[in-house]
Design a protein around this motif. Structure first.
Motif, PDB file in Angstrom:
ATOM      1  N   ALA A  31       0.832  -1.195   0.000  1.00 55.80           N
ATOM      2  CA  ALA A  31       0.000   0.000   0.000  1.00 55.80           C
ATOM      3  C   ALA A  31       0.869   1.249   0.000  1.00 55.80           C
ATOM      4  O   ALA A  31       2.036   1.224   0.384  1.00 55.80           O
ATOM      5  CB  ALA A  31      -0.919   0.014   1.220  1.00 55.80           C
ATOM      6  N   GLN A  32       0.275   2.322  -0.432  1.00 53.71           N
ATOM      7  CA  GLN A  32       1.003   3.580  -0.552  1.00 53.71           C
ATOM      8  C   GLN A  32       0.955   4.341   0.775  1.00 53.71           C
ATOM      9  O   GLN A  32      -0.098   4.458   1.398  1.00 53.71           O
ATOM     10  CB  GLN A  32       0.375   4.416  -1.655  1.00 53.71           C
ATOM     11  N   VAL A  33       2.092   4.864   1.199  1.00 49.54           N
ATOM     12  CA  VAL A  33       2.194   5.695   2.397  1.00 49.54           C
ATOM     13  C   VAL A  33       2.742   7.045   1.964  1.00 49.54           C
ATOM     14  O   VAL A  33       3.833   7.124   1.403  1.00 49.54           O
ATOM     15  CB  VAL A  33       3.105   5.065   3.469  1.00 49.54           C
ATOM     16  N   LEU A  34       1.973   8.098   2.190  1.00 42.49           N
ATOM     17  CA  LEU A  34       2.390   9.459   1.856  1.00 42.49           C
ATOM     18  C   LEU A  34       2.609  10.247   3.138  1.00 42.49           C
ATOM     19  O   LEU A  34       1.769  10.213   4.040  1.00 42.49           O
ATOM     20  CB  LEU A  34       1.317  10.167   1.036  1.00 42.49           C
ATOM     21  N   ILE A  35       3.716  10.956   3.217  1.00 44.58           N
ATOM     22  CA  ILE A  35       3.988  11.829   4.358  1.00 44.58           C
ATOM     23  C   ILE A  35       4.139  13.235   3.815  1.00 44.58           C
ATOM     24  O   ILE A  35       5.029  13.506   3.011  1.00 44.58           O
ATOM     25  CB  ILE A  35       5.247  11.395   5.120  1.00 44.58           C
ATOM     26  N   LEU A  36       3.244  14.124   4.232  1.00 44.35           N
ATOM     27  CA  LEU A  36       3.216  15.493   3.741  1.00 44.35           C
ATOM     28  C   LEU A  36       3.471  16.449   4.895  1.00 44.35           C
ATOM     29  O   LEU A  36       2.918  16.280   5.978  1.00 44.35           O
ATOM     30  CB  LEU A  36       1.854  15.804   3.117  1.00 44.35           C
ATOM     31  N   ASP A  37       4.288  17.445   4.657  1.00 47.51           N
ATOM     32  CA  ASP A  37       4.538  18.489   5.648  1.00 47.51           C
ATOM     33  C   ASP A  37       3.876  19.769   5.178  1.00 47.51           C
ATOM     34  O   ASP A  37       4.175  20.252   4.079  1.00 47.51           O
ATOM     35  CB  ASP A  37       6.041  18.738   5.831  1.00 47.51           C
ATOM     36  N   PHE A  38       2.974  20.293   5.991  1.00 43.28           N
ATOM     37  CA  PHE A  38       2.325  21.548   5.641  1.00 43.28           C
ATOM     38  C   PHE A  38       3.293  22.701   5.808  1.00 43.28           C
ATOM     39  O   PHE A  38       4.130  22.706   6.700  1.00 43.28           O
ATOM     40  CB  PHE A  38       1.104  21.774   6.524  1.00 43.28           C
ATOM     41  N   ASP A  39       3.158  23.674   4.934  1.00 45.32           N
ATOM     42  CA  ASP A  39       3.968  24.888   4.954  1.00 45.32           C
ATOM     43  C   ASP A  39       3.311  25.866   5.929  1.00 45.32           C
ATOM     44  O   ASP A  39       2.168  26.255   5.737  1.00 45.32           O
ATOM     45  CB  ASP A  39       4.016  25.482   3.554  1.00 45.32           C
ATOM     46  N   LEU A  40       4.022  26.232   6.969  1.00 40.85           N
ATOM     47  CA  LEU A  40       3.461  27.122   7.979  1.00 40.85           C
ATOM     48  C   LEU A  40       3.794  28.584   7.731  1.00 40.85           C
ATOM     49  O   LEU A  40       3.530  29.432   8.560  1.00 40.85           O
ATOM     50  CB  LEU A  40       3.952  26.706   9.369  1.00 40.85           C
ATOM     51  N   SER A  41       4.331  28.890   6.556  1.00 42.23           N
ATOM     52  CA  SER A  41       4.716  30.266   6.260  1.00 42.23           C
ATOM     53  C   SER A  41       3.576  31.078   5.664  1.00 42.23           C
ATOM     54  O   SER A  41       3.781  32.201   5.227  1.00 42.23           O
ATOM     55  CB  SER A  41       5.910  30.274   5.298  1.00 42.23           C
TER      56      SER A  41
END
Length: 84
Positions: A31-41
């Protein structure tokens, strides 16, 4: 299922995230695992693009785990996403 992990102790939050990823990978081989970091700027458009990419179905993966870091850090954005 949606789970929100938050807290002041970054170590325990990351540990719980790792446990969820490992458990998912065991039960959903390939299965696919995606890790995304939101931009807090303040780049809200960038964050919405990340969400759109995450929601798109992969070519070979039926199951998908999406980890979005810092999604609750921006109060305005978190209110909008919780309403969606």
């Amino acid at each position: 299922m949606i789970q929100f992990l938050s807290g002041e102790n970054e170590y325990f939050v990351r540990q719980r995230e790792r446990d969820l990823r490992d458990d998912f990978s065991i039960h959903h081989q390939g299965a696919q695992v995606l890790i995304l970091d939101f931009d807090l700027s303040g780049e809200e458009e960038h964050n919405w693009k990340l969400l759109q990419e995450a929601w798109q179905t992969g070519l070979f993966s039926d199951q998908k785990l999406i980890v979005i870091r810092n999604v609750l850090a921006d109060e305005i954005f978190s209110q909008r996403i919780l309403k969606a």
